[in-house]
Design a protein around this motif. Sequence first.
Motif, PDB file in Angstrom:
ATOM      1  N   SER A  93       0.814  -1.206   0.000  1.00 57.42           N
ATOM      2  CA  SER A  93       0.000   0.000   0.000  1.00 57.42           C
ATOM      3  C   SER A  93       0.850   1.259   0.000  1.00 57.42           C
ATOM      4  CB  SER A  93      -0.919   0.006   1.220  1.00 57.42           C
ATOM      5  OG  SER A  93      -1.826  -1.070   1.174  1.00 57.42           O
ATOM      6  N   GLU A  94       1.930   1.247   0.774  1.00 58.31           N
ATOM      7  CA  GLU A  94       2.745   2.452   0.839  1.00 58.31           C
ATOM      8  C   GLU A  94       3.405   2.751  -0.498  1.00 58.31           C
ATOM      9  OE1 GLU A  94       5.187  -0.649   3.213  1.00 58.31           O
ATOM     10  OE2 GLU A  94       3.138  -0.330   2.548  1.00 58.31           O
ATOM     11  N   ASN A 154      -0.917  -1.878   5.275  1.00 58.99           N
ATOM     12  CA  ASN A 154      -2.380  -1.918   5.170  1.00 58.99           C
ATOM     13  C   ASN A 154      -3.068  -0.601   5.482  1.00 58.99           C
ATOM     14  OD1 ASN A 154      -2.571  -4.743   4.549  1.00 58.99           O
ATOM     15  ND2 ASN A 154      -1.987  -5.132   6.668  1.00 58.99           N
ATOM     16  N   GLY A 155      -2.323   0.475   5.714  1.00 56.39           N
ATOM     17  CA  GLY A 155      -3.003   1.700   6.071  1.00 56.39           C
ATOM     18  C   GLY A 155      -2.068   2.880   6.192  1.00 56.39           C
ATOM     19  N   LEU A 156      -2.582   3.961   6.758  1.00 48.37           N
ATOM     20  CA  LEU A 156      -1.768   5.153   6.969  1.00 48.37           C
ATOM     21  C   LEU A 156      -2.296   5.918   8.175  1.00 48.37           C
ATOM     22  CD1 LEU A 156      -3.189   8.105   5.992  1.00 48.37           C
ATOM     23  CD2 LEU A 156      -2.989   6.988   3.789  1.00 48.37           C
ATOM     24  N   THR A 157      -1.394   6.720   8.747  1.00 50.95           N
ATOM     25  CA  THR A 157      -1.740   7.627   9.831  1.00 50.95           C
ATOM     26  C   THR A 157      -1.311   9.017   9.407  1.00 50.95           C
ATOM     27  OG1 THR A 157      -1.402   5.894  11.486  1.00 50.95           O
ATOM     28  CG2 THR A 157      -1.406   8.177  12.261  1.00 50.95           C
ATOM     29  N   ALA A 158      -2.256   9.956   9.351  1.00 46.93           N
ATOM     30  CA  ALA A 158      -1.981  11.310   8.903  1.00 46.93           C
ATOM     31  C   ALA A 158      -1.818  12.237  10.099  1.00 46.93           C
ATOM     32  CB  ALA A 158      -3.120  11.816   8.022  1.00 46.93           C
ATOM     33  N   VAL A 214      -6.196   5.095   9.286  1.00 46.11           N
ATOM     34  CA  VAL A 214      -7.145   4.505   8.342  1.00 46.11           C
ATOM     35  C   VAL A 214      -6.522   3.261   7.720  1.00 46.11           C
ATOM     36  CG1 VAL A 214      -8.257   6.702   7.797  1.00 46.11           C
ATOM     37  CG2 VAL A 214      -6.349   5.919   6.396  1.00 46.11           C
ATOM     38  N   THR A 215      -7.375   2.318   7.371  1.00 45.59           N
ATOM     39  CA  THR A 215      -6.939   1.168   6.595  1.00 45.59           C
ATOM     40  C   THR A 215      -7.189   1.453   5.121  1.00 45.59           C
ATOM     41  OG1 THR A 215      -9.103   0.101   6.800  1.00 45.59           O
ATOM     42  CG2 THR A 215      -7.434  -0.444   8.454  1.00 45.59           C
ATOM     43  N   LEU A 216      -6.415   0.816   4.256  1.00 44.19           N
ATOM     44  CA  LEU A 216      -6.563   0.970   2.815  1.00 44.19           C
ATOM     45  C   LEU A 216      -7.138  -0.312   2.245  1.00 44.19           C
ATOM     46  CD1 LEU A 216      -3.162   2.678   1.899  1.00 44.19           C
ATOM     47  CD2 LEU A 216      -5.292   3.740   2.628  1.00 44.19           C
ATOM     48  N   ARG A 217      -8.159  -0.158   1.422  1.00 43.70           N
ATOM     49  CA  ARG A 217      -8.771  -1.322   0.792  1.00 43.70           C
ATOM     50  C   ARG A 217      -8.944  -1.045  -0.695  1.00 43.70           C
ATOM     51  NH1 ARG A 217     -14.039  -3.932   0.022  1.00 43.70           N
ATOM     52  NH2 ARG A 217     -15.118  -2.010   0.580  1.00 43.70           N
ATOM     53  N   ALA A 241     -10.609   3.858   5.261  1.00 46.64           N
ATOM     54  CA  ALA A 241     -11.727   3.558   6.159  1.00 46.64           C
ATOM     55  C   ALA A 241     -11.257   3.426   7.605  1.00 46.64           C
ATOM     56  CB  ALA A 241     -12.422   2.276   5.732  1.00 46.64           C
ATOM     57  N   ASN A 242     -12.117   3.876   8.518  1.00 45.62           N
ATOM     58  CA  ASN A 242     -11.977   3.622   9.954  1.00 45.62           C
ATOM     59  C   ASN A 242     -13.357   3.813  10.596  1.00 45.62           C
ATOM     60  OD1 ASN A 242     -12.317   6.427  10.187  1.00 45.62           O
ATOM     61  ND2 ASN A 242     -10.123   6.802  10.418  1.00 45.62           N
TER      62      ASN A 242
END
Length: 233
Positions: A125-126, A177-181, A208-211, A221-222
Amino acid sequence: MERLAALSLALGLAACAPLPAPLPGPGPAPGAYRAVGTEPFWSLTLDGRDMIFTEAARPGQRIVVPQPRVIVGFAGEIYQTPRMGVNIVHSRCSDGMSDRIYPDKVQLRVDGRSFEGCGGDPVASESRLQDSSWSVLAVNGRATGGGPRFTLAFTRDRLSGQFGCNRMSGTYRASPNGLTAGPIIATRMACPDMRFEDEAGRILAQPVTLRTLPDLDLELANSAGTIRLRRQN
């Protein structure tokens, strides 16, 4: 006259001689190449010696054929045998069941049956986010209408975008699987309708998770909601 006859004979022999076999192409990847598919679930491995096909609905069955010489096509690689044919197309692919994105689409024929799936090593994802620009299609399931006022872009460690009104930017940290902003800084202009911006801000305030969706849109999404993105570059 004798020289002309000799030349004609040489040309005739050259025309009758078998053409040399094509040189093998580079293949899709060093080492074992793997592909998977859903509905039905199946897997394929090309290990350089054999092509091995298994199907979840038939757990005791393995179809193994010698891996033939690769044919390099305009969009990927082709492996063709009487029993099994594999067509690898270098185009992004989602398995439709997870957040994984694969570098290849794979078309497979086994004993007259056709299958479609994805192949190669999944893209993290990254890696998908870095140096990418996205159009914001929806926030919490409500369509934005898109356009230049609904965008989100990522560099190596920063994000920037707009959800209808104010411009925002800040840092982010990505994981598989996700990111933190955050922290995120935004302009302070008042607009008639700021619902998209307010809802997106609450979502991005948490990890948030990435799908990856079946049409390759990306969903963040969260518990605060969802942001649906479509890649622009």
